[in-house]
Design an enzyme around this catalytic site. Structure first.
Site, mmCIF file in Angstrom:
data_model
loop_
_atom_site.group_PDB
_atom_site.id
_atom_site.type_symbol
_atom_site.label_atom_id
_atom_site.label_comp_id
_atom_site.label_asym_id
_atom_site.label_seq_id
_atom_site.Cartn_x
_atom_site.Cartn_y
_atom_site.Cartn_z
ATOM 1 N N HIS A 111 -7.496 -5.301 -2.058
ATOM 2 C CA HIS A 111 -6.287 -4.684 -1.509
ATOM 3 C C HIS A 111 -5.578 -5.624 -0.530
ATOM 4 O O HIS A 111 -4.387 -5.484 -0.295
ATOM 5 C CB HIS A 111 -6.655 -3.378 -0.803
ATOM 6 C CG HIS A 111 -5.500 -2.468 -0.566
ATOM 7 N ND1 HIS A 111 -4.651 -2.055 -1.571
ATOM 8 C CD2 HIS A 111 -5.037 -1.878 0.560
ATOM 9 C CE1 HIS A 111 -3.731 -1.252 -1.089
ATOM 10 N NE2 HIS A 111 -3.934 -1.131 0.205
ATOM 11 N N SER A 132 0.851 -1.188 0.000
ATOM 12 C CA SER A 132 0.000 0.000 0.000
ATOM 13 C C SER A 132 0.896 1.249 0.000
ATOM 14 O O SER A 132 1.664 1.426 -0.952
ATOM 15 C CB SER A 132 -0.969 -0.032 1.186
ATOM 16 O OG SER A 132 -2.019 0.891 1.016
ATOM 17 N N ASP A 182 -8.755 -4.893 -6.652
ATOM 18 C CA ASP A 182 -8.505 -3.871 -5.631
ATOM 19 C C ASP A 182 -9.419 -2.665 -5.855
ATOM 20 O O ASP A 182 -9.382 -2.035 -6.908
ATOM 21 C CB ASP A 182 -7.037 -3.448 -5.684
ATOM 22 C CG ASP A 182 -6.579 -2.729 -4.420
ATOM 23 O OD1 ASP A 182 -7.420 -2.089 -3.770
ATOM 24 O OD2 ASP A 182 -5.374 -2.798 -4.118
#
Length: 751
Positions: free
Chosen positions: A724, A617, A692
């Site tokens: 994600h 991330s 995602d």
């Protein structure tokens, strides 16, 4: 892009539980720890090596039952509802999620809500609510609602349908509310047909009773409706996302592709139009609350006063430099500004849940107005500061109004080991009193009366434990001792467990940067590779003295040194420290991680040519920026689900730190990870889930195209059907085996 916390405080209601609570799982006889080899396969298998992980610890309103959600030994991600009968002194399963489950798939809306709540990997029962009479429990499961009795009976809330969202049990227990077909519905607990209390809307972009995307993803606000304490009113959010841009998200799965036109408010583009109404559970037209003349605001928090005579609304401006507390009269829906929080120059206002409206009309409030997060009291129009110093209050845990005492968690004694404190908030000059044990990372919640604490803690050699304590901090009973011995899943590996060490190095501006290191058993004269993990983003602290987890131990067992460092811009160090990334993402964080790498290279047991960096991330973004800024420093980089261009990420998160790209395009230009991609000379593995909805795949596809068009070599591993969070008992093993195979191909291996 909220980074998941290591410790999650259990929610707790009721009076003190003074009797010892027997363990709810049988323990085998204690035996000496034996060293076993820790593999990736075992790390992600069931039962969890972290041991039992109770969630949602509560007491029934009459105090007889202690209830919690307990995960199964054979399926670490599935939770059932368990209760401890204090009179009979026995545990039993109150609701078996497998027996009650319909087996149906969750709606896409609920899946996405779970992803944003960071519980997308959990199954079974993930929340529940006691009825006020203490006889029934509201249990959402598989998109349906059930009322479970303590006698073992279970009945479905008829009319809720199979895709109900955001169920709420009213405070007095008279009603259940839920969202269906973008409307808020109410049904009496005693039985009867559900009634819609908000109108039907022709446009599918209009939603009632739900939180909009950025509220869920970035503001930690999952609720879109709020009951008054007397069951007479409901404050309901309405949002219209017609002007929000559409991201055509191709959820590429293993056997097919589903295309979703997802409303995604990218930085610099319109947000959903949000408004607030007050409705009656008995019906009638919703009445609109006055939120001010500017429609381009954020609805940050909503709370009813304890007596229900006022509604308090936190309104945040688009730039997130000002937060206004509005006081709303529910009879007239007129609002006035009670007070405002304003950001320092070149900074922002952080949202918080650390506040309480008290019955005496005063407010306990968290603020960073003096440069550090502290507690204040607003009473009769006057402010008084309750805590102060160069440390942070990280959460307000509860208040005992009769005794004039509050409980909070903070960094007063150790920024790496948060402690729980008590404070007499009415006594002038009172000092916090620590209630928890140094050396552990702690979190807490407090019952409504302020008489009992539920403390969750973990240490360097101890996975999370949960216990009940009185207001002096004295432990009354273990809820889950989770002692690593006997039949505990981690007991066979305790003999080879490697405890972390901690230290600091200096940043360019003289700031202390805290690091954590776990080393394998090393032989004299040999040098070892480093698995250098980082997050690097704001609003997060990764270096602490809590339980690091079995994955780090498995990495170390392979012969790698595990290392993390918290850079400038990270949380719990004060406004000046965190604000250094203001309109400058990808600068000081990269420099501080480089300082960590240089420190590692100075150590005689580190192989300076074998430092691999990994992040997910924001950490994935950091990997790219680190490889671009410092070619040759890192032996290899792994970038998971990275943001590559901040114009592609959402408004509330991105604009908070970077400003509006329509106003400061130069800041966005300097921060992106695409323009300088060709500077990457070191081996790179790019990883992304193809479904995602948070960091959309376009981030990686843009980067992939740039690297390919510049003829730059790199590797990638894409995961069909994963969001994600790329994880699961088998997929996680594949993911991490892929990472270590990549490192092996490039010679980043132990001696």
């Amino acid at each position: 892009m909220r980074h998941a916390a290591l410790l999650l405080a259990a929610t707790f209601l009721g009076a003190a539980l003074c009797a010892t609570v027997p363990a709810y799982a049988e323990q085998a006889a204690v035996s000496a720890p034996v060293a076993s080899s820790l593999t990736l396969e075992r790390v992600f298998a069931s039962p969890s090596l972290n041991g039992p992980a109770p969630r949602g610890v509560k007491l029934s309103p009459d105090g007889r039952y202690l209830t919690l959600l307990r995960n199964r030994a054979e399926d670490r991600e599935r939770y059932d509802l368990w209760g401890y009968d204090r009179e009979k002194r026995e545990w039993r399963m109150l609701v078996d999620s497998l027996k009650l489950s319909s087996g149906r798939s969750l709606s896409e809306a609920e899946k996405m809500q779970r992803e944003r709540a960071r519980v997308g990997d959990l199954k079974g029962i993930i929340s529940y609510t006691w009825a006020a009479d203490g006889k029934t429990i509201l249990v959402p499961l598989d998109g349906e609602l059930f009322l479970a009795g303590l006698d073992g009976s279970v009945r479905k809330v008829e009319g809720a349908g199979a895709d109900s969202l955001n169920p709420r049990l009213s405070p007095k227990g008279g009603f259940v509310s839920f969202v269906r077909d973008r409307r808020l519905w109410v049904v009496p607990v005693a039985g009867g047909a559900p009634t819609p209390v908000t109108p039907a809307e022709a446009s599918e972009t209009v939603h009632w009773g739900e939180a909009e995307f950025v509220a869920q993803e970035e503001m930690a606000r999952m609720a879109g409706s709020w009951w008054s304490g007397d069951d007479q009113h409901i404050a309901v959010e309405r949002f219209d996302e017609a002007k929000v841009g559409i991201v055509t998200r191709a959820a590429i799965g293993a056997t097919g592709t589903k295309v979703f036109d997802q409303r995604y408010p990218a930085a610099g583009t319109p947000n959903a139009e949000v408004s607030l109404y007050i409705v009656s559970p008995k019906g009638g037209a919703p009445v609109k609350v006055d939120l001010g003349a500017d429609p381009d605001i954020y609805l940050a928090r909503v709370d009813w006063a304890p007596d229900g005579k006022a509604l308090y609304v936190q309104r945040q401006n688009r730039a997130q430099t000002q937060l206004d507390m509005l006081k709303v009269d529910p009879a007239t829906v007129a609002s006035t500004v009670l007070f405002s929080e304003k950001a320092r120059e070149k900074s922002w206002v952080n949202l918080s849940d650390s506040y309480r409206f008290l019955k005496d009309g005063s407010l306990i409030w968290w603020s960073e107005r003096d440069g550090f997060g502290h507690l204040y009291r607003l009473a009769d129009g006057h402010w008084s500061q309750l805590t102060q110093g160069r440390w942070m209050v990280t959460s307000l845990d509860g208040v005992d109004e009769k005794a004039g005492k509050l409980f909070f968690t903070g960094t007063k004694d150790d920024v790496l080991a948060h402690q729980v404190y008590a404070l007499d908030y009415k006594a002038k000059g009172a000092q916090p009193h620590r209630l928890t044990e140094l050396g552990f990372m702690n979190a807490a919640s407090v019952d409504r009366s302020g008489h009992t604490l539920v403390v969750t803690r973990s240490g360097q050699n101890q996975p999370a434990q949960t216990y009940l304590a009185d207001v002096s901090g004295k432990r009354l009973a273990w809820v889950e001792e989770n002692k690593v011995e006997g039949a505990h899943p981690y007991a066979p590996f305790l003999g080879s467990h490697r405890a972390p060490t901690f230290g600091t190095i200096k940043a360019d501006d003289g700031s202390d940067l805290h690091w954590k290191m776990i080393t394998p058993v090393m032989e004299p004269g040999k040098r070892y590779p480093v698995f250098f993990e980082h997050y690097g983003g704001p609003h997060s602290q990764v270096v602490n003295k809590g339980w690091t987890g079995a994955l780090a131990q498995a990495i170390v067992a392979k012969g790698y040194i595990y290392f993390e460092i918290d850079n400038r811009g990270s949380a719990n160090r004060g406004v000046d420290y965190e604000s250094q990334i203001w309109r400058a993402m990808g600068t000081v964080e990269v420099a501080d991680q480089l300082a960590g790498a240089n420190y590692l290279k100075s150590l005689p047991f580190v192989d300076p040519a074998k430092i691999a960096t990994y992040g997910w991330s924001y950490g994935g973004y950091m990997t790219l920026k680190m490889l671009e800024a410092n070619p040759g420093v890192y032996a290899a980089g792994i970038s998971g689900a990275p943001v590559t261009k901040w114009e592609l990420y959402d408004t509330h998160y991105t604009e908070r730190y970077m400003g509006d790209p329509r106003q400061v395009p130069q800041a966005y230009q300097a921060s992106n990870a695409i323009d300088k991609a060709a500077a990457i000379r070191d081996p790179l593995l790019l990883i992304h889930g193809l479904s995602d909805d948070n960091v959309v795949f376009e981030n990686s596809s843009a980067f992939i195209a740039k690297m390919q068009n510049d003829a730059r070599p790199f590797e990638m591993m894409l995961y069909p059907g994963h969001t994600h969070r790329v994880g699961g008992p088998k997929v996680s093993v594949h993911l991490w085996n892929s990472i270590f195979a990549f490192l092996a191909r490039h010679g980043v291996t132990p001696p």
